[in-house]
Enzyme design. Structure first.
Site, PDB file in Angstrom:
ATOM      1  N   CYS A 171    -104.138   1.968 -77.735  1.00  0.00           N
ATOM      2  CA  CYS A 171    -104.862   0.753 -77.978  1.00  0.00           C
ATOM      3  C   CYS A 171    -105.896   1.169 -78.382  1.00  0.00           C
ATOM      4  O   CYS A 171    -105.973   0.653 -79.581  1.00  0.00           O
ATOM      5  CB  CYS A 171    -104.019  -0.302 -76.588  1.00  0.00           C
ATOM      6  N   CYS A 185    -107.802   2.194 -81.168  1.00  0.00           N
ATOM      7  CA  CYS A 185    -108.463   1.300 -82.149  1.00  0.00           C
ATOM      8  C   CYS A 185    -108.218   0.329 -81.856  1.00  0.00           C
ATOM      9  O   CYS A 185    -109.788  -1.174 -82.809  1.00  0.00           O
ATOM     10  CB  CYS A 185    -107.145   1.565 -83.018  1.00  0.00           C
ATOM     11  N   HIS A 186    -108.263  -0.408 -80.908  1.00  0.00           N
ATOM     12  CA  HIS A 186    -108.333  -2.281 -81.772  1.00  0.00           C
ATOM     13  C   HIS A 186    -109.677  -2.458 -80.799  1.00  0.00           C
ATOM     14  O   HIS A 186    -109.699  -4.428 -80.364  1.00  0.00           O
ATOM     15  CB  HIS A 186    -106.928  -2.822 -80.547  1.00  0.00           C
ATOM     16  N   CYS A 209     -84.382 -19.695 -66.755  1.00  0.00           N
ATOM     17  CA  CYS A 209     -83.536 -20.901 -66.804  1.00  0.00           C
ATOM     18  C   CYS A 209     -82.116 -20.771 -66.277  1.00  0.00           C
ATOM     19  O   CYS A 209     -80.943 -21.486 -66.721  1.00  0.00           O
ATOM     20  CB  CYS A 209     -84.168 -21.947 -67.970  1.00  0.00           C
ATOM     21  N   CYS A 256     -83.886 -31.281 -68.032  1.00  0.00           N
ATOM     22  CA  CYS A 256     -84.742 -31.442 -67.287  1.00  0.00           C
ATOM     23  C   CYS A 256     -86.169 -31.822 -67.503  1.00  0.00           C
ATOM     24  O   CYS A 256     -87.218 -32.487 -66.942  1.00  0.00           O
ATOM     25  CB  CYS A 256     -84.344 -29.210 -66.488  1.00  0.00           C
ATOM     26  N   CYS A 274     -95.963  -0.181 -83.084  1.00  0.00           N
ATOM     27  CA  CYS A 274     -98.073   0.602 -83.012  1.00  0.00           C
ATOM     28  C   CYS A 274     -97.502   1.790 -82.415  1.00  0.00           C
ATOM     29  O   CYS A 274     -97.803   3.061 -82.723  1.00  0.00           O
ATOM     30  CB  CYS A 274     -98.823   0.319 -81.861  1.00  0.00           C
TER      31      CYS A 274
END
Lengths: 136, 257
Positions: free
Chosen positions: B173, B176-177, B110, B75, B218
């Protein structure tokens, strides 16, 4: 009995905000500074050196996210140290430091840790006892 | 009663302060935090272990699968042209599901709908190989996700998840980030947590892994209950990370410590 002690610690902490301190030992006894040092350098138990550095010359790879523990016992009283370990969010609501002796107000705790404090009351007292010796 | 009231009041006062997002000029890929040796490993296809998965993905692309007896190539043709820039646009909105899907979910849609083949499991070698091969076709291209009105509620949910404190260690999250990416957790650079190299070869894993695997690591670290692989919550978080890293160049398949 343990539940009562936990509840009591929470209340002491809650009422101690103005005083900035938990003056009484969580266990009613003094901790052991030798055990306290071992807890601090243990990266799976105390976790302290992930964020803090300190006078632990044999320990490589200490963190730089939080104040150096050197001189902690000179800067803070035993009661002040105890409050900061039990629940530092009582001192600073934006703190990144975990509460080592609180199970309330935590979200999505992994099953293995649910209802458990990071350290036991005895371990908190051991850490307080050791940090109090860091006077230089 | 009085004590209960005091505790409740303290709870409302202890709402975490919202972290400040990193300005575009200060965004840094995880690559920039790595040692020279690890960078060299990523830069040289002959030394990058992730290229084994890319080669396997290339073979899978051309291989017939399922009752439909069709290969991806039947395809989509030559992936080097037809799939150029595609991975950089994921997670993307899927009209059938009415929500964003990540690249793994698109591959599996798919497979089940067109190829009539069973879905591939998260972290299976085949799914990692196909997504690595697809990601490779976007290498060097900027992350370019859609942020239209249909995407907004999912982006907002991802942002909320990124900023939510969780786990026994009670960390978000963002703490820290966003707030401490320039510091070190014990000996390790914290980094800004950009998703621009996935799937990637992590030296700690000795293997290839997806972004969701990395996020689960994490979450284990902060002792939090991680969402299931492929859950809506994880895809929303992936979407927010991609938005947060918009414009950054794809490095797939990257190498990280």
């Amino acid at each position: 009995m343990r539940g009562v002690l936990v509840g009591a610690a929470m209340c002491v902490a809650a009422n101690a905000v103005a005083a900035d301190s938990i003056p009484e030992s969580l266990t009613g006894a003094r901790g052991d500074p030798v055990r306290g040092r071992a807890i601090i350098v243990n990266r799976h138990l105390g976790l302290c050196l992930l964020c803090h550095s300190g006078p632990f010359e044999e320990q490589r790879f200490q963190g730089d996210l939080a104040p150096d523990l050197k001189g902690a016992g000179a800067r803070l009283s035993e009661g002040q140290l105890r409050l900061r370990i039990v629940d530092n969010s009582r001192v600073n609501s934006a703190t990144i430091m975990p509460a080592y002796y609180r199970t309330a107000r935590l979200a999505r705790v992994a099953p293995a840790y649910q209802g458990k404090t990071v350290l036991s009351s005895e371990q908190v007292e051991d850490v307080v006892a050791f940090l109090s010796t860091l006077r230089d | 009663m009085r004590v209960v009231g005091t505790v409740a009041l303290l709870c409302t006062l202890a709402v975490p302060v919202r972290a400040v997002e990193i300005p575009p000029a200060e965004r840094r890929s995880g690559y920039e935090f790595m040692s020279r040796e690890t960078r060299a490993m990523q830069d040289d296809d002959a030394a990058n272990p992730a290229m084994l998965w890319v080669l396997e993905g290339e073979a899978l692309w051309a291989r017939t699968a399922g009752a439909g007896e069709r290969a991806c190539r039947d395809c989509h043709g030559d992936a080097r042209s037809s799939m150029k820039g595609v991975a950089a646009r994921y997670p993307a909105f899927d009209a059938t599901r009415g929500r964003p899907v990540n690249l793994e979910q698109r591959v599996n849609a798919c497979r089940t709908e067109r190829q009539k083949a069973p879905a591939l499991a998260y972290q299976s070698r085949e799914l990692l190989a196909l997504t690595a091969y697809l990601g490779r076709q976007s290498r060097g291209l900027p992350i370019d996700i859609a942020t239209d009105a249909r995407m907004k509620p999912f982006l907002d949910a991802g942002r909320a998840a990124f900023n939510r404190r969780q786990g026994q260690l009670d960390l978000s999250c963002a703490q820290c980030h966003d707030d401490h990416w320039d510091k070190r957790l014990a000996g390790n650079a914290i980094t800004q947590a950009h998703p621009n190299g996935y799937p990637l070869y992590r030296l700690e894993w000795q293997g290839l892994g997806s972004l969701q695997r990395r996020m689960r690591n994490c979450m284990a670290g902060i002792r939090a209950l991680a969402p299931e692989y492929g859950s809506a919550e994880f895809v929303d978080l992936e979407l927010f990370l991609a938005w947060r890293a918009r414009g950054m160049k794809m490095e797939t398949p990257a190498v990280r410590p």
